[in-house]
Design an enzyme around this catalytic site. Structure first.
Site, PDB file in Angstrom:
ATOM      1  CG  HIS A 281      46.550  43.197  47.121  1.00 50.08           C
ATOM      2  ND1 HIS A 281      45.743  43.673  46.115  1.00 50.08           N
ATOM      3  CD2 HIS A 281      46.419  41.850  47.113  1.00 50.08           C
ATOM      4  CE1 HIS A 281      45.146  42.647  45.518  1.00 50.08           C
ATOM      5  NE2 HIS A 281      45.551  41.528  46.091  1.00 50.08           N
TER       6      HIS A 281
ATOM      7  CB  SER B  26      34.545  40.263  45.977  1.00 49.14           C
ATOM      8  OG  SER B  26      35.447  39.540  45.174  1.00 49.14           O
TER       9      SER B  26
END
Length: 315
Positions: free
Chosen positions: A128, A157
Site C-alpha cells: 500500500h 469496505s
C-alpha cells in the site's frame, strides 16, 4: 538500540491522530500508518532490492487487493498451473499467502519469496506504499500494477473491515470513521493523494505503471485481463484465447469461487484477522447500503476537488 525501540522513538516524533484501523495513526512522509505497517515500510525502504522481472501490485487499501492478487497470480503462472487444475495453488492457499504484502514481510524473507515453483517466473508482491515512499529499487526495476476503487466503496469496505477484524481496541462508529477518512487519516491516506500519485506516474511512465480500477475490471474483465497481460509482457496467444483461458482465469478468481474455498473461509491472516473477512461483499455500489446521501455527496465533492484538472474520474 533494538528495532522496536527505534520505532518507538520515531513514533514519538511523528504527528498522531486517532486511527480507523488502529488506536492511532502516525503521519510519515505525508501519509498515515499504524505502527506495524510503518515499521514494514521503513524496512522496505532500507533493505528491499527489486529484481527486474518483479511485479508489484500497489493498491489504495480496501480497493480489491485480494481479487487482483488472485488474478495476477493466475495470469503470471498460467503455463505452470492451469486454471482448471483441481490442485491449483489458489485452491490450496489464500491470495495473501501467494502474493505477500511487502510491509508484512521481514527483511530476511525478501529474497526467499517465490510465488511459483518455477524460479524464472516473476516474483509478485503487494503493498500500500504511496509513490513518495517507494523504495528506490522499486522505482527503477520491475512493473507496478495499481488498483483503485470508487472512494465511497473504499470507505465502506475500510469501515466494515476495521470493526469486523477487531484491529482497534474498541469498535469505531460510522460517523467517526467517516470524519477521519475525510481528513485523510485512513491507512496509507489521504486516499486521494495515494491515487493521484500513481495516476500521474502511469501517465508519465506507462511502461512502468499500469493504472486500473475495480469498476473497469468488473465491467469488462476480458478487456482488462488482456491489458494486464500485455503490460506484463505476457500477452495471451491466439491458442490461449481460443481455448477459453481468459474465462477460466476469471472464473477461478471470481468472488463466488474464491469466497467458497475452504482455505479462504477458515484460518487467520497475520495474527487474529480471519481470512473470510477479505471476502465481505465485492459488489460495486455497496456504499448505498451504508452511507447517507449527505455522506456520499461529501465524498463525491472531495473527490471532484482533489482530482480536478488531473483527467482522472472515479465513479
Amino acid at each position: 538500540m533494538t528495532r522496536s525501540s527505534t520505532l518507538e522513538d520515531l513514533l514519538s516524533s511523528l504527528p498522531r491522530e486517532e486511527g480507523i484501523n488502529s488506536a492511532y495513526s502516525y503521519q510519515y512522509q505525508g501519509f498515515w500508518y499504524g505502527p506495524t505497517l510503518l515499521q514494514g515500510l521503513i524496512d522496505c525502504q532500507q533493505h528491499f532490492h527489486a529484481h527486474e522481472n518483479d511485479v508489484f501490485l500497489v493498491t489504495s487499501p480496501k480497493s480489491g487487493t485480494t481479487w487482483l492478487k488472485a488474478i495476477l497470480y493466475a495470469l503470471i503462472n498460467r503455463e505452470a498451473c492451469s486454471p482448471q487444475d483441481p490442485h491449483h495453488p489458489l485452491l490450496q492457499k489464500t491470495p495473501h499467502q501467494l502474493v505477500p504484502f511487502l510491509e508484512l514481510l521481514k527483511p530476511s524473507d525478501y529474497d526467499f519469496v517465490s510465488n511459483s515453483s518455477d524460479n524464472s517466473i516473476s516474483r509478485i508482491f503487494a503493498c500500500h506504499i504511496p509513490t513518495a515512499s517507494l523504495p528506490i529499487s522499486i522505482r527503477e526495476a520491475g512493473k507496478i500494477v495499481y488498483l483503485c476503487r470508487d472512494i465511497k466503496d473504499t470507505f465502506v469496505s475500510h469501515f466494515h473491515f476495521s470493526n469486523e477484524a477487531n484491529v482497534r481496541p474498541s469498535p469505531i462508529s460510522l460517523e467517526n470513521a467517516f470524519d477521519l477518512f475525510c481528513k485523510g487519516t485512513s491507512l496509507a491516506g489521504p486516499v486521494w493523494d495515494h491515487i493521484l500519485g500513481y495516476w500521474k506516474e502511469s501517465l508519465e511512465r506507462p511502461d512502468k505503471v499500469l493504472f486500473m480500477s475495480y469498476e473497469q475490471i468488473t465491467d469488462e474483465p476480458h478487456v482488462q485481463l488482456r491489458c494486464l497481460a500485455h503490460f506484463l509482457g505476457k500477452p495471451f496467444s491466439q491458442e490461449e484465447e481460443s481455448s477459453g483461458l481468459l474465462d477460466q482465469i476469471i472464473k477461478l478468481c471470481s468472488f463466488k469461487s474464491m469466497s467458497k474455498q475452504e482455505v479462504n473461509k477458515t484460518g487467520n491472516f497475520f495474527g487474529e484477522v480471519k481470512n473470510n473477512l477479505f471476502f465481505r461483499s465485492g459488489v460495486v455500489g455497496d456504499w448505498k447500503n451504508c452511507l447517507t446521501a449527505e455522506m456520499a455527496s461529501k465524498l463525491d465533492q472531495i473527490t471532484e476537488e482533489k482530482f480536478h484538472g488531473s483527467g482522472l474520474y472515479l465513479t
